[in-house]
Design a protein around this motif. Structure first.
Motif, PDB file in Angstrom:
ATOM      1  N   SER A   1       0.860  -1.200   0.000  1.00  0.00           N
ATOM      2  CA  SER A   1       0.000   0.000   0.000  1.00  0.00           C
ATOM      3  C   SER A   1       0.889   1.241   0.000  1.00  0.00           C
ATOM      4  N   ASP A   2       0.503   2.204  -0.805  1.00  0.00           N
ATOM      5  CA  ASP A   2       1.292   3.441  -0.861  1.00  0.00           C
ATOM      6  C   ASP A   2       1.159   4.222   0.446  1.00  0.00           C
ATOM      7  N   LYS A   3       2.185   4.959   0.773  1.00  0.00           N
ATOM      8  CA  LYS A   3       2.161   5.805   1.977  1.00  0.00           C
ATOM      9  C   LYS A   3       0.959   6.758   1.889  1.00  0.00           C
ATOM     10  N   GLY A   4       0.233   6.851   2.996  1.00  0.00           N
ATOM     11  CA  GLY A   4      -0.934   7.739   3.019  1.00  0.00           C
ATOM     12  C   GLY A   4      -2.233   7.060   2.645  1.00  0.00           C
ATOM     13  N   PHE A   5      -2.173   5.787   2.302  1.00  0.00           N
ATOM     14  CA  PHE A   5      -3.355   5.038   1.847  1.00  0.00           C
ATOM     15  C   PHE A   5      -4.306   4.810   3.027  1.00  0.00           C
TER      16      PHE A   5
END
Lengths: 143, 296
Positions: free
Chosen positions: B137-141
């Motif tokens: 998962s991308d950072k901030g997801f």
């Protein structure tokens, strides 16, 4: 036909609650069509939709992927449903909305197909249906 | 004339419980096609999976299947390959199972180089458990377990695989099943561990990385004529690309490296399965004792 009128027709057909929801369905169906239609059918459809909708009928690859099927087509529409996939309020519980997202996506797709068919002559409808993946052709013809 | 098996040969009658429009359908279809194109028959294939939506795949195919506990398909697959090297062993599991729970096995498989094909259904979320953020998962997801956005940086599986010594690293996109089938076939033909990371939208729980999100970003590495998949430095650079442009295709391929099972001395006289088969076909009791001594 003007884009706003096109969206109004889809919204009335599908009893969508908002214009955003209606446009999301329209855009997702058009983008999915862009993935599966061969060049001639894509150009023919582009010439019959409002200019604002033409942009969604662009495909990056030159030819459609021959393995693109009804599941993938549906994926584009399910992704546009704002009724599902939001943060799970039950924090891990059964998400009934997600369980029926396929049925809802097919219903919404039918409303968009119905509005598109009104822009096409019967012969054009048959040509377009013949170029669609198996199962999707039925959704289109029965809309 | 070259004949080709019908992909329908791999169809199973089990009811499919994936969400409508799930990217896993494309992976299932591509795998069937890759097997049919190579004339590999159902009894010659073993699919090993873990836990997760994508790990249900062996249940949906008419092949040998083995669902392991969470994160463990790679060691089970390696063992199966050692026991019967004639079997085409394929691991199919999600990003959580592969890179999270099974992260250590992933790294060890890269450096061990068993002759297995690893297809990772990477949807950047835990879907079966209703949408928790995963290692990719991308950072901030934002998810149920990251209500303020994921704090960690996303794991870069291709860079990890390259650093750990993997000899075949590819990335496919579920929205483009035909090139994915080709990549799976090439991975199977590669002698050694082959990683095929498939970007696969979760239509229910991942509202960010959708088909359209990927469509706007992915490009085919083959379009870059100068790209050489045997160039490790170039592969490292490509493995860093994300967000703006995402490369698809074979990032890295090192041929000629010995597979793990090629170097196991206990297999020099044949695999356990082939020896047992031989004993069954030509039972000679005098063979039992040395074989027992070797394995006990």
């Amino acid at each position: 036909m003007e884009y706003a009128q096109f969206l109004r027709e889809v919204r009335e057909d599908g009893c969508f609650v908002s214009s955003e929801e209606t446009e999301a369905a329209v855009v997702s169906v058009l983008m999915a069509l862009a993935q599966v239609l061969p060049g001639p059918q894509l150009r023919a459809l582009s010439s019959r939709v409002p200019p604002e909708a033409m942009v969604y009928l662009r495909r990056t690859s030159s030819e459609p992927d021959p393995l693109f099927d009804s599941h993938l087509f549906l994926g584009w529409v399910v992704s546009s449903l704002d009724a599902t996939g939001m943060r799970d309020k039950t924090t891990g519980g059964l998400d009934l909305t997600a369980a029926y997202s396929g049925d809802e996506a097919i219903r919404r797709m039918g409303c968009v197909f119905s509005a598109l068919k009104r822009q096409l002559e019967p012969a054009q409808q048959r040509e377009l249906a013949a170029a669609l993946p198996e199962v999707v052709d039925g959704w289109f013809l029965n809309a | 004339m070259v004949t080709r098996l019908d992909p329908k040969l791999f169809d199973a009658t089990t009811e499919n419980t994936w969400c409508a429009g799930c990217g896993d359908f494309a992976i299932l279809k591509a795998l069937k096609l890759a097997l049919a194109d190579q004339n590999i028959e159902p009894h010659q294939v073993l699919a090993v999976s873990g836990i997760g939506c994508g790990s249900k795949l062996p249940d949906y195919m008419n092949i040998n299947g083995y669902m392991t506990i969470h994160g463990r398909p790679l060691p089970v697959a390696t063992a199966a390959k050692l026991a019967n090297p004639d079997l085409h062993v394929i691991v199919v599991n999600g990003d959580g199972d592969s890179y999270g729970i099974g992260g250590n096995h992933f790294v060890q498989s890269c450096r061990r180089n068993p002759n297995i094909t690893h297809i990772v259904e990477n949807n950047q979320i835990y879907g079966l458990t209703k949408g928790q953020y995963s290692p990719t998962s991308d950072k901030g997801f934002v998810t149920t377990t990251s209500p303020d956005g994921s704090i960690e940086l996303a794991l870069n599986p291709l860079a990890v695989a390259l650093a750990a010594g993997a000899t075949f690293i590819a990335r496919a996109f579920a929205g483009q099943p035909k090139p994915m089938a080709q990549m799976i076939a090439e991975g199977m033909q590669h002698r050694g561990y082959a990683l095929i990371d498939v970007l696969q939208p979760c239509v229910t729980f991942n509202r960010v990385n959708t088909y359209d999100w990927y469509r706007k970003r992915v490009y085919d590495l083959q379009e870059e004529e100068s790209y050489d998949p045997s160039d490790r430095e170039a592969a490292w650079q490509k493995a860093q690309e994300w967000e703006e442009r995402i490369p698809l295709g074979i990032l890295y391929r090192a041929e000629g490296m010995p597979a793990y099972e090629d170097q196991v001395k206990a297999l020099e006289g044949g695999s356990p399965v082939s020896r047992l088969t031989e004993l069954v076909r030509n039972p000679r009791p005098e063979q039992y004792e040395p074989l027992k001594e070797e394995f006990l």
